[in-house]
Design an enzyme around this catalytic site. Structure first.
Site, short mmCIF file in Angstrom:
data_model
loop_
_atom_site.label_atom_id
_atom_site.label_comp_id
_atom_site.label_asym_id
_atom_site.label_seq_id
_atom_site.Cartn_x
_atom_site.Cartn_y
_atom_site.Cartn_z
N HIS A 40 -2.67 -3.39 -6.21
CA HIS A 40 -3.07 -3.00 -4.86
C HIS A 40 -4.56 -3.24 -4.66
O HIS A 40 -5.39 -2.48 -5.15
CB HIS A 40 -2.71 -1.52 -4.62
CG HIS A 40 -3.01 -1.05 -3.24
ND1 HIS A 40 -3.51 0.20 -2.96
CD2 HIS A 40 -2.89 -1.67 -2.03
CE1 HIS A 40 -3.67 0.33 -1.66
NE2 HIS A 40 -3.31 -0.79 -1.08
N SER A 45 0.83 -1.21 0.00
CA SER A 45 0.00 0.00 0.00
C SER A 45 0.85 1.25 0.00
O SER A 45 0.34 2.33 -0.26
CB SER A 45 -0.88 0.10 1.24
OG SER A 45 -1.11 -1.08 1.86
P1 NAI Z 1 -0.93 -9.78 7.57
O1 NAI Z 1 -0.03 -9.50 8.72
O2 NAI Z 1 -2.36 -10.12 7.84
O3 NAI Z 1 -0.30 -10.99 6.70
C1 NAI Z 1 1.03 -11.03 6.29
C2 NAI Z 1 1.45 -12.49 6.17
O4 NAI Z 1 2.72 -12.54 5.52
C3 NAI Z 1 1.60 -13.20 7.51
O5 NAI Z 1 0.84 -14.40 7.48
C4 NAI Z 1 3.09 -13.46 7.62
O6 NAI Z 1 3.40 -14.69 8.28
C5 NAI Z 1 3.50 -13.53 6.15
N1 NAI Z 1 4.91 -13.21 5.89
C6 NAI Z 1 5.65 -12.24 6.46
N2 NAI Z 1 6.89 -12.23 5.91
C7 NAI Z 1 6.90 -13.22 4.96
C8 NAI Z 1 7.88 -13.68 4.05
N3 NAI Z 1 9.10 -13.15 3.99
N4 NAI Z 1 7.53 -14.68 3.21
C9 NAI Z 1 6.31 -15.25 3.26
N5 NAI Z 1 5.34 -14.85 4.12
C10 NAI Z 1 5.64 -13.84 4.95
O7 NAI Z 1 -0.80 -8.52 6.59
P2 NAI Z 1 -1.88 -7.95 5.55
O8 NAI Z 1 -2.74 -6.96 6.24
O9 NAI Z 1 -2.49 -9.09 4.82
O10 NAI Z 1 -0.93 -7.11 4.57
C11 NAI Z 1 -0.10 -7.73 3.62
C12 NAI Z 1 0.34 -6.72 2.57
O11 NAI Z 1 -0.81 -6.13 1.97
C13 NAI Z 1 1.18 -5.55 3.12
O12 NAI Z 1 2.10 -5.19 2.12
C14 NAI Z 1 0.13 -4.47 3.32
O13 NAI Z 1 0.67 -3.17 3.28
C15 NAI Z 1 -0.78 -4.71 2.11
N6 NAI Z 1 -2.15 -4.23 2.24
C16 NAI Z 1 -2.84 -4.36 3.40
C17 NAI Z 1 -4.17 -3.92 3.48
C18 NAI Z 1 -4.96 -4.08 4.74
O14 NAI Z 1 -6.00 -3.40 4.87
N7 NAI Z 1 -4.58 -4.94 5.66
C19 NAI Z 1 -4.84 -3.28 2.33
C20 NAI Z 1 -4.03 -3.28 1.12
C21 NAI Z 1 -2.73 -3.70 1.10
#
Ligand code: NAI
Length: 395
Positions: free
Chosen positions: A143, A122
């Site tokens: 995104h 994001s």
């Molecule tokens: P989250 O914390 O729910 O999930 C992230 C996952 O990635 C976790 O399960 C973690 O174990 C895994 N992870 C971390 N490092 C890793 C690696 N090196 N290799 C493989 N898996 C790994 O996070 P969320 O909220 O799903 O966000 C993920 C991405 O999406 C971020 O870049 C965030 O900025 C973006 N994003 C988030 C939004 C939101 O509202 N939560 C909206 C739009 C984009």
């Protein structure tokens, strides 16, 4: 080129976004492999998506056979090597540039040279992520918005050296997945997280100046503007920690342009741990016995509040158009489909009158002497030339 259903998709990161994106791709007919760094997390993600699909089938929102077939197309994997056959990889891991760059670097050793590498970031630079790759031309931002299966918008963000045809191809795929794609430049906050900043920032300023309380500001935006939620209600829903972090990162990424300056009121809110609904209390009490505060109902006050916030939003949209961040139509789509604004901001500007909007901004700039209120040069030019954004001579 259309994205054939036979093309395989991989999603890395099985958290909130990754699981949702995997669901969307599986429902669109693709075989989807889900990978996470935490052992067992991918399997949990797949189980969660299957539960959701079954729930939808149970409610009659999805034919049972379709739900079962989509569930079957999902596979949890535990190693990067399992993504070898992927045609499109979408990463949704932790929002950390070094970690994402490391992942893309490692991925390139596994996938084919034509596999597309997409990021759901994001706030980070797509170009910086591509910089870690031997083939940066295949890297792009896709995104999605949270929850990905429900919100239609996808910002398609080519980096500086992304192959020119890739944004169009990805947009066509996203449309085939039932999404509404918009194309935007690789600039901080892309469209939505940039253009929406004054919705929160100006509301906080109005509160800080004592012009109105939070309930009244929210009431103004709902009743006069037709927004589904007011700024403070929405910040409590998003989480003040998350909302503050986005504002801060956009401010820093724009080299501290005062237009995006974060608010100390919100910083204190985060420091207090009162983050919003998720902690039971934010700007409002969300406890079971909470009594909602009564807003003031003075029509001229409500109008004043709405006008001040809407002209700031319009100015931001005009500036994004001026700097060619996205087309007029994509800017309008992004705000209506991504954050449910009741209408596009440039259409709103036309309805209010561009000269009126410009005069309000000039008045604010004169009153405060702050660069925060500087009108977009595009707005000035349009007024000078007597044009409107959606008129026959619009941009
Ligand atoms: P989250 O914390 O729910 O999930 C992230 C996952 O990635 C976790 O399960 C973690 O174990 C895994 N992870 C971390 N490092 C890793 C690696 N090196 N290799 C493989 N898996 C790994 O996070 P969320 O909220 O799903 O966000 C993920 C991405 O999406 C971020 O870049 C965030 O900025 C973006 N994003 C988030 C939004 C939101 O509202 N939560 C909206 C739009 C984009």
């Amino acid at each position: 080129m259309t994205m054939e259903k036979e093309m395989e998709v991989a999603v890395i990161g099985a958290g909130t976004m990754g699981s949702g994106i995997a669901q969307v791709a599986a429902q669109a007919g693709h075989k989807v492999r889900l990978l996470d760094a935490r052992p067992g997390a991918a399997a949990q993600g797949v189980a969660r998506v299957r539960d959701t699909l079954n729930l939808l089938a149970g409610k009659g929102r999805l034919p049972a056979a379709e739900a079962a077939a989509a569930g079957e197309r999902l596979e949890a994997v535990e190693a990067l090597e399992a993504l070898k056959g992927a045609h499109l990889v979408i990463e949704a891991i932790v929002e950390d540039l070094a970690v994402k760059r490391g992942l893309f670097h490692d991925l390139e050793r596994v996938v084919t040279p034509t596999c597309i590498l997409a990021t759901n970031t994001s706030s980070l630079s797509i170009t910086a992520m591509a910089g870690a790759c031997a083939h940066p031309e295949r890297v792009i931002g896709l995104h999605f918005f949270n929850p990905a299966p429900l919100l239609p918008l996808v910002e398609v963000v080519p980096g500086l050296v992304t192959a020119p045809s890739l944004a169009g191809r990805c947009s066509a795929w996203m449309a085939a997945w039932g999404k509404t794609p918009v194309i935007c430049c690789d600039t901080p906050g892309f469209i939505v997280n940039r253009v929406a900043r004054p919705f929160y920032g100006e509301a906080l300023r109005i509160f800080e100046e004592g012009l109105a309380d939070m309930a009244t500001i929210d009431h103004a935006m709902r009743s006069v503007g037709g927004f589904r939620m007011g700024p403070f209600e929405l910040m409590d829903l998003i989480g003040n920690d998350v909302n503050f972090a986005v504002t801060r990162s956009v401010f820093e990424a724009f080299f501290f342009d005062p237009r995006y300056r974060p608010s100390i009121t919100q910083q204190r809110q985060v420091e207090s741990g009162r983050l919003g609904r998720k902690t039971g209390c934010g700007y409002y009490d969300h406890g079971p016995n909470a009594v909602p505060p009564r807003p003031a109902d003075d029509p001229s006050l409500l109008e004043t509040i709405f006008h001040r916030i809407i002209v700031m939003l319009i100015n931001e949209a005009a500036e994004a158009l001026h700097l060619r961040i996205a087309s007029r139509d994509d800017l309008e789509l992004a705000m209506t489909k991504g954050v449910n604004y009741p209408k596009g901001l440039l259409r709103w500007a036309d309805e209010l009158g561009l000269a009126w909007c410009l005069a309000r901004l000039e008045q604010l700039q004169a009153e405060y002497g702050e660069d925060r209120y500087r009108p977009s040069p595009l707005l000035r030019r349009m007024v000078r030339e007597g044009r409107s954004f959606h008129g026959p001579d619009g941009r």
